[in-house]
Design an enzyme around this catalytic site. Structure first.
Site, PDB file in Angstrom:
ATOM      1  N   ASN A  42       5.651   2.351  -5.273  1.00 44.13           N
ATOM      2  CA  ASN A  42       6.079   1.974  -6.615  1.00 44.13           C
ATOM      3  C   ASN A  42       5.174   2.494  -7.733  1.00 44.13           C
ATOM      4  O   ASN A  42       5.652   2.878  -8.799  1.00 44.13           O
ATOM      5  CB  ASN A  42       6.192   0.447  -6.698  1.00 44.13           C
ATOM      6  CG  ASN A  42       7.253   0.022  -7.694  1.00 44.13           C
ATOM      7  OD1 ASN A  42       7.984   0.865  -8.216  1.00 44.13           O
ATOM      8  ND2 ASN A  42       7.318  -1.255  -7.980  1.00 44.13           N
ATOM      9  N   ARG A  75      12.589  11.089  11.385  1.00 45.77           N
ATOM     10  CA  ARG A  75      13.290  10.233  10.418  1.00 45.77           C
ATOM     11  C   ARG A  75      12.690  10.318   9.016  1.00 45.77           C
ATOM     12  O   ARG A  75      13.373  10.106   8.026  1.00 45.77           O
ATOM     13  CB  ARG A  75      13.188   8.780  10.893  1.00 45.77           C
ATOM     14  CG  ARG A  75      14.447   8.219  11.429  1.00 45.77           C
ATOM     15  CD  ARG A  75      14.512   6.689  11.533  1.00 45.77           C
ATOM     16  NE  ARG A  75      13.327   5.884  11.409  1.00 45.77           N
ATOM     17  CZ  ARG A  75      12.607   5.433  12.434  1.00 45.77           C
ATOM     18  NH1 ARG A  75      12.940   5.742  13.665  1.00 45.77           N
ATOM     19  NH2 ARG A  75      11.565   4.655  12.232  1.00 45.77           N
ATOM     20  N   LYS A  89       3.935   5.788   5.181  1.00 48.20           N
ATOM     21  CA  LYS A  89       3.276   4.486   5.225  1.00 48.20           C
ATOM     22  C   LYS A  89       2.996   4.036   6.662  1.00 48.20           C
ATOM     23  O   LYS A  89       2.754   2.860   6.919  1.00 48.20           O
ATOM     24  CB  LYS A  89       4.142   3.464   4.490  1.00 48.20           C
ATOM     25  CG  LYS A  89       4.295   3.840   3.011  1.00 48.20           C
ATOM     26  CD  LYS A  89       5.195   2.893   2.264  1.00 48.20           C
ATOM     27  CE  LYS A  89       5.268   3.341   0.801  1.00 48.20           C
ATOM     28  NZ  LYS A  89       6.161   2.479   0.029  1.00 48.20           N
ATOM     29  N   PRO A 131       0.834  -1.208   0.000  1.00 51.72           N
ATOM     30  CA  PRO A 131       0.000   0.000   0.000  1.00 51.72           C
ATOM     31  C   PRO A 131       0.866   1.255   0.000  1.00 51.72           C
ATOM     32  O   PRO A 131       1.932   1.286   0.599  1.00 51.72           O
ATOM     33  CB  PRO A 131      -0.794  -0.107   1.301  1.00 51.72           C
ATOM     34  CG  PRO A 131      -0.032  -1.053   2.152  1.00 51.72           C
ATOM     35  CD  PRO A 131       0.698  -1.973   1.235  1.00 51.72           C
ATOM     36  N   GLU A 132       0.392   2.281  -0.680  1.00 51.69           N
ATOM     37  CA  GLU A 132       1.125   3.538  -0.725  1.00 51.69           C
ATOM     38  C   GLU A 132       0.411   4.552   0.168  1.00 51.69           C
ATOM     39  O   GLU A 132      -0.630   4.265   0.755  1.00 51.69           O
ATOM     40  CB  GLU A 132       1.222   4.025  -2.168  1.00 51.69           C
ATOM     41  CG  GLU A 132       1.808   2.935  -3.059  1.00 51.69           C
ATOM     42  CD  GLU A 132       2.345   3.432  -4.384  1.00 51.69           C
ATOM     43  OE1 GLU A 132       2.685   4.621  -4.477  1.00 51.69           O
ATOM     44  OE2 GLU A 132       2.455   2.610  -5.302  1.00 51.69           O
ATOM     45  N   ARG A 167      13.008  -3.086  -6.208  1.00 54.43           N
ATOM     46  CA  ARG A 167      11.628  -3.087  -6.725  1.00 54.43           C
ATOM     47  C   ARG A 167      11.643  -2.981  -8.249  1.00 54.43           C
ATOM     48  O   ARG A 167      12.624  -2.546  -8.833  1.00 54.43           O
ATOM     49  CB  ARG A 167      10.830  -1.898  -6.145  1.00 54.43           C
ATOM     50  CG  ARG A 167      10.761  -1.851  -4.617  1.00 54.43           C
ATOM     51  CD  ARG A 167       9.919  -2.966  -4.016  1.00 54.43           C
ATOM     52  NE  ARG A 167       8.517  -2.905  -4.403  1.00 54.43           N
ATOM     53  CZ  ARG A 167       7.600  -2.142  -3.807  1.00 54.43           C
ATOM     54  NH1 ARG A 167       7.937  -1.358  -2.808  1.00 54.43           N
ATOM     55  NH2 ARG A 167       6.344  -2.165  -4.217  1.00 54.43           N
TER      56      ARG A 167
END
Ligand SMILES: [Zn+2]
Length: 294
Positions: free
Chosen positions: A191, A151, A51, A2-3, A284
């Site tokens: 992606n 981060r 995410k 999932p994005e 990927r």
């Protein structure tokens, strides 16, 4: 995987369903061992960045969820279902699960890019969610959550200023396609969006970060927010413009929703060149049009 669009959608949905009320939580599989700490507490809000999901139960207790490659939610209304499979966590509204289920009340979630965008019910009607296969499902302190935020790069869906991302890209020799996927550069782009944003900017994915003109970078960022937000609302990632599709009127067919993502060896909608795929590009698959993105 999932994005950001999907993570933000879950956050909004779970907040609408559960926030402001006491929430029941358990961990039937036995791997989430801190469920008792938050079970029955009032959920204040649900946060999303990149995410990552954060369910804020107040008093320094934030449930952190990262779905990773395998994780997914199932949701429903009506009574809880019998426990099945590796069920990491369940969250439910004690009152709502006493109500009888309604038509189409429980369904397995399908990945956005494969979703037809239909047959869903209102967030307010969600009585329970089940979580299976996440990369992480643990309790964070506020300090741990803050450290996570430090981060991560800016998130286009949170309206963050992109300066930190631009500075990192402008210093890097890595290909722009790799940089866009690094969560400490930009949070939430996965992606599909990586491939499609680069195509929409007609940018060669192998261009070193430092060689990408700033105006192109700004264009990519400006495109990312609305494009990802659209994917959040429609439950479907559509990146093609109607004018570029074979069918220029009406809703796009499933095979028309992307320019390059998973379209290897098929002709580019715009120039007709076969779309290329490179396997294992920084871990990927990468897709691009060698003509439009020369
Ligand atoms: Zn092309």
């Amino acid at each position: 995987m999932p994005e950001g669009n999907e993570i933000h959608r879950w956050a909004a949905r779970h907040e609408a369903a559960f926030a402001g009320k006491p929430v029941r939580v358990d961990g039937p599989q036995g791997r989430f061992t801190d469920s008792d700490v938050i079970d029955g507490r009032k959920l204040m809000r649900v946060m999303a960045v990149g995410k990552h999901l954060g369910y804020d139960f107040g008093k320094d207790r934030i449930l952190h969820v990262h779905l990773g490659l395998q994780g997914d939610f199932t949701e429903g209304n009506g009574p809880l279902k019998p426990v099945r499979g590796a069920l990491r966590l369940r969250m439910w509204n004690a009152q709502k699960v006493k109500l009888p289920p309604t038509e189409g009340a429980s369904k397995r979630h399908a990945w956005y890019s494969d979703d037809d965008g239909t047959s869903d019910f209102a967030a307010e009607d969600v009585a329970w969610v089940e979580l299976r296969g996440p990369m992480d499902c643990t309790l964070y302190t506020n300090e741990q959550w803050e450290k996570l935020l430090e981060r991560l790069g800016p998130d286009p869906l949170n309206g963050d200023a992109p300066d930190k991302a631009f500075a990192k890209i402008a210093k890097s020799k890595k290909p722009i396609a790799a940089l866009l996927m690094e969560q400490d550069v930009a949070a939430g782009i996965g992606n599909i969006y990586r491939a499609e944003l680069l195509y929409r900017a007609r940018l060669n994915p192998f261009t070193p970060g430092k060689d990408v003109p700033m105006d192109v970078l700004k264009k990519v960022w400006k495109d990312a927010g609305p494009l990802m937000r659209a994917g959040m609302q429609d439950r479907r990632i559509v990146t093609t413009l109607a004018k570029d599709r074979p069918h220029k009127k009406g809703l796009p067919l499933r095979e028309e929703v992307h320019y390059v993502y998973r379209r290897q060896r098929k002709p580019c909608w715009v120039c007709g060149t076969d779309v290329k795929k490179m396997e294992d590009f920084y871990g990927r698959n990468l897709y691009w049009c060698p003509t439009c993105q020369a």
